[in-house]
Design a protein around this motif. Sequence first.
Motif, mmCIF file in Angstrom:
data_model
loop_
_atom_site.group_PDB
_atom_site.id
_atom_site.type_symbol
_atom_site.label_atom_id
_atom_site.label_comp_id
_atom_site.label_asym_id
_atom_site.label_seq_id
_atom_site.Cartn_x
_atom_site.Cartn_y
_atom_site.Cartn_z
ATOM 1 N N TYR A 196 -3.421 -40.313 -15.618
ATOM 2 C CA TYR A 196 -4.226 -39.315 -16.342
ATOM 3 C C TYR A 196 -3.920 -37.904 -15.816
ATOM 4 N N VAL A 197 -3.853 -37.781 -14.503
ATOM 5 C CA VAL A 197 -3.524 -36.483 -13.892
ATOM 6 C C VAL A 197 -2.142 -36.000 -14.378
ATOM 7 N N ASP A 198 -1.218 -36.940 -14.505
ATOM 8 C CA ASP A 198 0.147 -36.563 -14.897
ATOM 9 C C ASP A 198 0.377 -36.607 -16.411
ATOM 10 N N GLU A 199 -0.695 -36.816 -17.142
ATOM 11 C CA GLU A 199 -0.630 -36.875 -18.615
ATOM 12 C C GLU A 199 0.413 -37.881 -19.078
ATOM 13 N N GLU A 200 0.353 -39.053 -18.466
ATOM 14 C CA GLU A 200 1.326 -40.113 -18.805
ATOM 15 C C GLU A 200 0.659 -41.279 -19.528
ATOM 16 N N LEU A 220 -14.908 -42.899 -17.151
ATOM 17 C CA LEU A 220 -15.126 -43.154 -15.716
ATOM 18 C C LEU A 220 -15.319 -41.857 -14.939
ATOM 19 N N ILE A 221 -14.484 -40.882 -15.269
ATOM 20 C CA ILE A 221 -14.567 -39.588 -14.568
ATOM 21 C C ILE A 221 -15.924 -38.927 -14.847
ATOM 22 N N TYR A 263 -14.487 -37.129 -8.134
ATOM 23 C CA TYR A 263 -13.989 -36.449 -6.932
ATOM 24 C C TYR A 263 -12.497 -36.731 -6.735
ATOM 25 N N ASP A 264 -12.149 -38.008 -6.884
ATOM 26 C CA ASP A 264 -10.731 -38.387 -6.733
ATOM 27 C C ASP A 264 -9.851 -37.647 -7.745
ATOM 28 N N TYR A 265 -10.371 -37.593 -8.965
ATOM 29 C CA TYR A 265 -9.601 -36.909 -10.010
ATOM 30 C C TYR A 265 -9.409 -35.435 -9.644
ATOM 31 N N MET A 281 -4.169 -31.288 -6.058
ATOM 32 C CA MET A 281 -2.900 -31.446 -5.321
ATOM 33 C C MET A 281 -1.697 -31.188 -6.228
ATOM 34 N N LYS A 282 -1.815 -31.687 -7.448
ATOM 35 C CA LYS A 282 -0.705 -31.474 -8.403
ATOM 36 C C LYS A 282 -0.537 -29.971 -8.664
ATOM 37 N N LEU A 283 -1.674 -29.324 -8.840
ATOM 38 C CA LEU A 283 -1.660 -27.891 -9.124
ATOM 39 C C LEU A 283 -1.089 -27.082 -7.952
#
Lengths: 280, 197
Positions: free
Chosen positions: A13-17, A30-31, A39-41, A47-49
């Motif tokens: 989800y973070v990587d839009e995959e 869930l988020i 929080y994890d998200y 971190m990605k940013l």
Amino acid sequence: MEQDKLEKLLTAYVDEEISDPSQLNEIKNLIDKDQNVKYDYEVHHLMKLVVKQRLKIHPVPSKVLKRIIRKIKPVSKTEYFKGFIQGIFSAKPLMVFGTTIIIILAMILIIFNRPPQIIVEDFSAEQKGSDNMFVQARINFQNILKGNLIPQIVSDNPEEIKSFFLKEGVKYQIILPEYDKWKLLGAIVSVDRGEKFAHHVYTDNEGKLIYFFQADENYFEKNKILNLSEGLLEYLEKGNCYDTYESGIGTLMTKTGKNIIAVVSNISSYELKDQFCKIN
Amino acid sequence: MFYPIILAVDVLEEQSKLYSSFEKEALPHMDALYNFALRMTGNRDEASGLLQETYLRSFRFYDKFETRTNCKAWLFRVMRNAYINISRKKSKEPQKLDFDEIEKFYKKIKSSTDSSQMEKEIFKILDDELSEVVSSLPEDFRIVIVLCDIENFSYEEIADFVDCPVGTVKLRLFRARKMLFTKLHKYSDKLGYIKKD
């Protein structure tokens, strides 16, 4: 949801995959509902940013870039030939030095080992005077042809001719070669200032004549009665054979042992040269 | 004498055509590869050497590379192989990783820091310091982060590069980010960027 599955889904989800809409809804829910997942998200998204925006990008140092291009870029045709020529003359000094030495040695060998240059000079013009052997031989042959000079002994036996020369007082060793084609006709002994000189004649079936006049080399030096130009004497001394052909009459000068021999004949110039240059 | 020269000219023409294509397809990725090499080796000289080796190898085999496939991914694979060779020669010991400890520390932060505060604190870190922290990640985790977040590789491409399933890539990315977060937090704390109540 299993921890592994959650981690995979959250990362995707973070990587839009995520392409599956149901999975997308599942993680979004869930988020929204679970603070831990939220929080994890947020951490992972952050971190990605951070990495994407803040991690410094270094350009390739120009020195490295140039070096790589120089190593892979093929040379142009002009550069290739320029390099080829320069390579011969400058890139490998040891090789150039070696090559130069070889070329010089080759040139020296060529110069010193080339066959002796045969300069056929026209000695006939230099032969002058009544005591000149060349002149005398030609005159004698003309007289033989005209019948003015007749052999003193007529014989085809070499031993008989030799005995004649000896008996008549010829002091030097006479060379009387034998030929299949030509047979001895006879011989004459001439006298010049008390010295005796040997002459003999061959003939063939066609009536062609070959006249020999021979004299020891002493008669051209110490006991000088006969004469030849210095150039011709030197030429004969080197082992050469001189021949000239004029009005159907060929004259050949050669030296065998100590004897200088003049051969005059009306046979072909080729035969004269081929058969009488070397007399044994 | 002239025959070899004619042959040489033909070879030069072929090489020249090949180079034109290589220049267009491969050279634009040089910065990306150099930065990846920097992240892998942590040393400018070694990164330059690795980059050079990658480009020499890739040009040597460029005629076998099918155009229209992903040139960037292919170049990264060439670099990976070159890097593996160099690493084998150096026989580096793999970094030991205690993931349980990281997990514990992560949970501790989670219970004490809210996300907005955490964002402010982490953004106080300087760029060079961030590079240093990323470089300190174990190689397997560092690779997936760089390929995904900097080079924008898809999961498929990363999986192909690291030679493992896409699921493993996802898990590795998850752990890598968590690890990076704990390291950055520790780093910020050490430098006094984090406010303590």
